[in-house]
Design an enzyme around this catalytic site. Structure first.
Site, PDB file in Angstrom:
ATOM      1  N   ARG A   1       9.152  -6.450  -0.981  1.00  0.00           N
ATOM      2  CA  ARG A   1       8.432  -5.166  -0.973  1.00  0.00           C
ATOM      3  C   ARG A   1       8.310  -4.685   0.477  1.00  0.00           C
ATOM      4  NH1 ARG A   1       2.130  -4.028  -1.374  1.00  0.00           N
ATOM      5  NH2 ARG A   1       2.269  -1.778  -1.339  1.00  0.00           N
TER       6      ARG A   1
ATOM      7  N   TRP B   1       1.533 -11.693   0.809  1.00  0.00           N
ATOM      8  CA  TRP B   1       1.337 -10.930   2.032  1.00  0.00           C
ATOM      9  C   TRP B   1       1.128 -11.940   3.139  1.00  0.00           C
ATOM     10  CZ3 TRP B   1       2.067  -5.985   3.350  1.00  0.00           C
ATOM     11  CH2 TRP B   1       1.723  -5.648   4.666  1.00  0.00           C
TER      12      TRP B   1
ATOM     13  N   ASN C   1      -3.295  -5.384  -5.499  1.00  0.00           N
ATOM     14  CA  ASN C   1      -3.454  -6.134  -4.255  1.00  0.00           C
ATOM     15  C   ASN C   1      -4.792  -6.856  -4.339  1.00  0.00           C
ATOM     16  OD1 ASN C   1      -1.156  -4.770  -3.487  1.00  0.00           O
ATOM     17  ND2 ASN C   1      -2.114  -3.648  -1.804  1.00  0.00           N
TER      18      ASN C   1
ATOM     19  N   ASN D   1      -0.029   2.970  -1.177  1.00  0.00           N
ATOM     20  CA  ASN D   1      -0.660   1.666  -1.071  1.00  0.00           C
ATOM     21  C   ASN D   1      -2.151   1.826  -0.817  1.00  0.00           C
ATOM     22  OD1 ASN D   1      -0.471  -1.349  -0.650  1.00  0.00           O
ATOM     23  ND2 ASN D   1      -1.461  -0.725   1.264  1.00  0.00           N
ATOM     24  N   GLU D   2      -2.958   1.190  -1.633  1.00  0.00           N
ATOM     25  CA  GLU D   2      -4.399   1.086  -1.422  1.00  0.00           C
ATOM     26  C   GLU D   2      -5.068   2.410  -1.036  1.00  0.00           C
ATOM     27  OE1 GLU D   2      -5.433  -2.187   1.132  1.00  0.00           O
ATOM     28  OE2 GLU D   2      -4.498  -3.647  -0.197  1.00  0.00           O
TER      29      GLU D   2
ATOM     30  N   HIS E   1       2.262   3.695   3.182  1.00  0.00           N
ATOM     31  CA  HIS E   1       1.420   2.518   3.450  1.00  0.00           C
ATOM     32  C   HIS E   1       0.615   2.809   4.720  1.00  0.00           C
ATOM     33  CE1 HIS E   1       1.059  -2.019   2.618  1.00  0.00           C
ATOM     34  NE2 HIS E   1       0.209  -1.770   3.593  1.00  0.00           N
TER      35      HIS E   1
ATOM     36  N   GLU F   1       0.243  -7.720  -3.487  1.00  0.00           N
ATOM     37  CA  GLU F   1      -0.191  -8.352  -2.237  1.00  0.00           C
ATOM     38  C   GLU F   1      -1.233  -9.404  -2.543  1.00  0.00           C
ATOM     39  OE1 GLU F   1      -1.700  -5.902   0.999  1.00  0.00           O
ATOM     40  OE2 GLU F   1      -0.128  -4.428   0.613  1.00  0.00           O
TER      41      GLU F   1
ATOM     42  N   GLU G   1      -1.907  -6.394  12.305  1.00  0.00           N
ATOM     43  CA  GLU G   1      -2.912  -6.362  11.242  1.00  0.00           C
ATOM     44  C   GLU G   1      -3.950  -5.264  11.544  1.00  0.00           C
ATOM     45  OE1 GLU G   1      -3.218  -7.359   8.226  1.00  0.00           O
ATOM     46  OE2 GLU G   1      -5.348  -6.902   8.017  1.00  0.00           O
ATOM     47  N   TRP G   2      -3.489  -4.042  11.542  1.00  0.00           N
ATOM     48  CA  TRP G   2      -4.325  -2.853  11.690  1.00  0.00           C
ATOM     49  C   TRP G   2      -5.334  -2.999  12.832  1.00  0.00           C
ATOM     50  CZ3 TRP G   2      -1.245   0.255   9.635  1.00  0.00           C
ATOM     51  CH2 TRP G   2      -0.579  -0.017   8.447  1.00  0.00           C
TER      52      TRP G   2
ATOM     53  N   GLN H   1       3.446  -1.949  10.319  1.00  0.00           N
ATOM     54  CA  GLN H   1       3.010  -3.281  10.731  1.00  0.00           C
ATOM     55  C   GLN H   1       4.157  -4.138  11.273  1.00  0.00           C
ATOM     56  OE1 GLN H   1       0.602  -3.622   6.842  1.00  0.00           O
ATOM     57  NE2 GLN H   1      -0.565  -4.869   8.272  1.00  0.00           N
TER      58      GLN H   1
ATOM     59  N   TYR I   1      -7.280  -9.825  -2.581  1.00  0.00           N
ATOM     60  CA  TYR I   1      -7.523 -10.724  -1.449  1.00  0.00           C
ATOM     61  C   TYR I   1      -8.775 -11.578  -1.608  1.00  0.00           C
ATOM     62  CZ  TYR I   1      -3.746  -8.696   1.255  1.00  0.00           C
ATOM     63  OH  TYR I   1      -2.503  -8.315   1.685  1.00  0.00           O
TER      64      TYR I   1
HETATM   65  C1  PNW Z   1      -4.098  -4.600   2.901  1.00  0.00           C
HETATM   66  N1  PNW Z   1     -10.294  -4.654   4.687  1.00  0.00           N
HETATM   67  O1  PNW Z   1      -4.992  -3.825   3.631  1.00  0.00           O
HETATM   68  C2  PNW Z   1      -2.867  -3.885   3.265  1.00  0.00           C
HETATM   69  O2  PNW Z   1      -2.130  -3.351   2.226  1.00  0.00           O
HETATM   70  C3  PNW Z   1      -2.044  -4.591   4.286  1.00  0.00           C
HETATM   71  O3  PNW Z   1      -1.408  -3.618   5.036  1.00  0.00           O
HETATM   72  C4  PNW Z   1      -2.896  -5.515   5.140  1.00  0.00           C
HETATM   73  O4  PNW Z   1      -2.211  -6.077   6.195  1.00  0.00           O
HETATM   74  C5  PNW Z   1      -3.464  -6.565   4.202  1.00  0.00           C
HETATM   75  O5  PNW Z   1      -4.235  -5.951   3.190  1.00  0.00           O
HETATM   76  C6  PNW Z   1      -4.326  -7.612   4.883  1.00  0.00           C
HETATM   77  O6  PNW Z   1      -5.442  -7.026   5.448  1.00  0.00           O
HETATM   78  C7  PNW Z   1      -6.295  -4.097   3.838  1.00  0.00           C
HETATM   79  O7  PNW Z   1     -10.710  -4.448   5.788  1.00  0.00           O
HETATM   80  C8  PNW Z   1      -6.792  -3.822   5.077  1.00  0.00           C
HETATM   81  O8  PNW Z   1     -11.059  -4.985   3.830  1.00  0.00           O
HETATM   82  C9  PNW Z   1      -8.107  -4.003   5.339  1.00  0.00           C
HETATM   83  C10 PNW Z   1      -8.934  -4.469   4.369  1.00  0.00           C
HETATM   84  C11 PNW Z   1      -8.443  -4.756   3.112  1.00  0.00           C
HETATM   85  C12 PNW Z   1      -7.102  -4.572   2.851  1.00  0.00           C
END
Ligand code: PNW
Length: 575
Positions: free
Chosen positions: A174, A520, A406, A263-264, A219, A476, A527-528, A117, A408
């Site tokens: 991190r 984070w 992590n 990671n995740e 990751h 995160e 962002e993916w 990223q 969110y």
């Molecule tokens: C995490 N979703 O990933 C990651 O660990 C990070 O790389 C990322 O940037 C961050 O959350 C914020 O998105 C996710 O789609 C990616 O639900 C996608 C999702 C959740 C977490």
């Protein structure tokens, strides 16, 4: 209202027989649709933003329609996280309100990033390609075909990142290692000395500045050469990962004491192997997701055992894996079906990985039973689609020295045992539950991110009561921005204030042993599948200029002020 009793499957016998395909035949690259749906969260299309790669050139984005027919259930309109949320305007500064005295003196104040990223330099100095290079270059899977080719160029601008870290006064940072920068084909047959030199410099610089590194080995960015051999679906990947981990422990472990293996794994397995919206883009509902998750757990367990046996005695570090989880509550509190669905939802997300590592050495009972019986119902010839742990391999039980979380967002959960999903071969069908957003929760930036700071406190308490009393690091947590760049990001300031307040309550009132918090992210970054259209940074990165200048957001200034205040107020007890 409770859902009615589930109806029996509408599949014919023939259809049921065909329902379970062999993984090899059915694994195929997903159609990487732009605006692809992240079905981990809400099935809501991304807003129609018209922009270049440059975040600062973005136009304002309309709120996505939450009545979208992409959604398998209608969701009521929700608010964006906005100044309206700031109910008390006098609450202006984070440092004025976060009770910093409840945080232990050695609390880890961190920020997190991930190699793909931020690093860029995708083909520099001998780096091999990863699945994200392939996914981005294939086009169609990422917002406006953005790529991580350059990203924040942290490969060349590391010293700029270090200045940001120092400006925030972080005690911990991190970062993740790009596996294919170190080992271009993923194996220790070929080591890239320039990759080793890069991470040596990063680690040495951090330590020289008094910042403790926490390093993630994986990751989301598997070396493409390993994907070509089957990636996380192949049995061999666990031993290959163990060799990579061993190499990192040996090379960096004299200075690195906090390790995250993976990671995740949930996101990697579900979005990468079930939905196909993340690299490697495999869309193989109900099968590959469990295989990938299983091999990730095997890989993690092997790496932990290697550290425990060969490195811990000399290096005295700690190893865990970072698990993402929403907080979840029943949609209708009095409804037994929603209550049971909520337990399944938790089991199929956090429990999937936490139960084998922290509780039993095996998957949650609800997962085993549901996947077994649905596999039979759907005519799967190989029996349950959920793999079993072999007695001949090291158990995953006890393979974590701390809990890395992590967090969110949160979800309200409803039962999904009837209707279309009942006979569908899919993870969600197996789970028999669906998470939706409560209309009272504001949404920030990216559509799946409902802002629920008190969900974090509830989740921390749940982890302590359900899984472990080991220390917890929040590895995160963050708040995203879309549309025009707001350097004066009052909403994000409010978010960090509210969240840190909740973490403080978890420590002081619920007696959860929270050891650290990593925002984070340090920087706006790739962002993916949203590319650069979504910004999570404490520093803005101006992607429109080649210098990629880092500019601190107001939330960054306020986070720094919290850290300063806490460190000046809580001193180690004198002996
Ligand atoms: C995490 N979703 O990933 C990651 O660990 C990070 O790389 C990322 O940037 C961050 O959350 C914020 O998105 C996710 O789609 C990616 O639900 C996608 C999702 C959740 C977490």
């Amino acid at each position: 209202m409770c859902n009615p009793e589930p109806r029996s499957s509408t599949l014919s016998v023939g259809q049921r027989r065909n329902a379970c395909r062999s993984p090899a035949r059915s694994v195929r690259r997903g159609a990487h649709r732009l605006y692809s749906v992240l079905s981990l969260r809400l099935h809501v299309p991304l807003p129609p933003v018209t922009s270049s790669r440059a975040g600062s050139e973005l136009q304002s984005t309309p709120i996505p329609s939450l009545q979208s027919n992409h959604c398998c259930c209608p969701i009521l309109p929700v608010k964006r996280y906005s100044r309206r949320y700031d109910r008390n305007r006098s609450r202006r500064y984070v440092q004025a309100l976060v009770d910093v005295t409840v945080f232990p003196h050695d609390f880890a104040w961190g920020a997190a990033t991930a190699a793909y990223q931020i690093e860029g330099g995708w083909n520099m100095d001998g780096r091999g390609p990863s699945v994200w290079d392939t996914f981005c270059h294939a086009k169609g899977g990422v917002f406006e075909d953005h790529t991580g080719d350059v990203a924040c160029n942290s490969y060349q601008l590391w010293e700029e990142d270090l200045k940001c870290i120092q400006q925030l006064g972080l005690t911990h940072y991190r970062l993740s290692i790009s596996w294919s920068r170190l080992l271009p084909d993923g194996t220790t047959n070929h080591v890239n000395p320039k990759g080793v030199a890069y991470y040596n410099k990063v680690i040495d610089d951090l330590i020289a500045c008094g910042v403790t590194p926490m390093i993630t080995l994986y990751h989301m960015d598997l070396p493409q050469a390993l994907q070509d051999l089957g990636g996380w679906s192949s049995t061999e990947i666990a031993d290959i990962f163990e060799s990579y981990a061993r190499f990192c422990f040996k090379t960096f472990g004299d200075r690195v004491k906090l390790w995250i293996t993976l990671n995740e794994p949930y996101v990697c397995a579900k979005l990468g192997h079930e939905d196909g919206t993340f690299a490697p883009g495999i869309k193989d509902p109900g099968i590959s997701v469990y295989l990938a998750g299983h091999n990730m757990l095997r890989a993690h367990a092997k790496a932990w055992h290697t550290y425990n046996t060969h490195f811990r005695p000399l290096q005295a570090g700690q190893v865990s894996l970072a698990l993402n989880s929403d907080w979840a509550e029943p949609l209708h509190p009095g409804c037994p079906k929603d209550a049971a669905a909520t337990e399944r939802y938790k089991d199929f997300s956090l429990g999937w990985f936490a139960c084998p590592v922290f509780c039993t050495g095996d998957y949650p009972e609800s997962m085993r039973a549901r996947i077994q019986s649905r596999s039979l119902d759907l005519g799967c010839k190989q029996g349950s689609r959920l793999p079993r742990f072999s007695k001949d391999e090291p158990s995953p039980l006890g393979t974590a020295d701390f809990f890395a979380l992590n967090y969110y967002t949160s979800r309200k959960v409803k039962d999904l045992n009837d209707g279309s999903k009942k006979s569908e071969l899919s993870f969600v069908g197996d789970q028999g539950a669906e998470g939706v957003v409560d209309p009272s929760w504001p949404i920030c930036g990216v559509h799946w991110l409902a802002v629920v700071p008190d969900g974090l406190r509830k989740l921390l308490k749940y982890i302590k009561e359900t899984y472990t009393s080991l220390p917890i690091y929040i590895t995160e947590n963050g708040f995203s921005q879309m549309g025009p760049v707001q350097i004066e990001d009052a909403d994000r300031c409010q978010f960090y204030q509210d969240t840190l307040q909740e973490v403080g309550k978890a420590i002081s009132q619920d007696r959860v042993n929270v050891k650290g918090y990593f925002a984070w992210s340090l920087l706006d970054n790739f962002e993916w599948n949203h590319g650069y259209s979504v910004r999570f940074g404490l520093f803005h990165v101006d992607f429109s200029t080649p210098e990629l200048k880092r500019i601190i957001y107001r939330s960054g200034r306020e986070y720094a002020a919290v850290i300063r205040k806490q460190r000046s107020q809580t001193k180690p007890r004198s002996i």
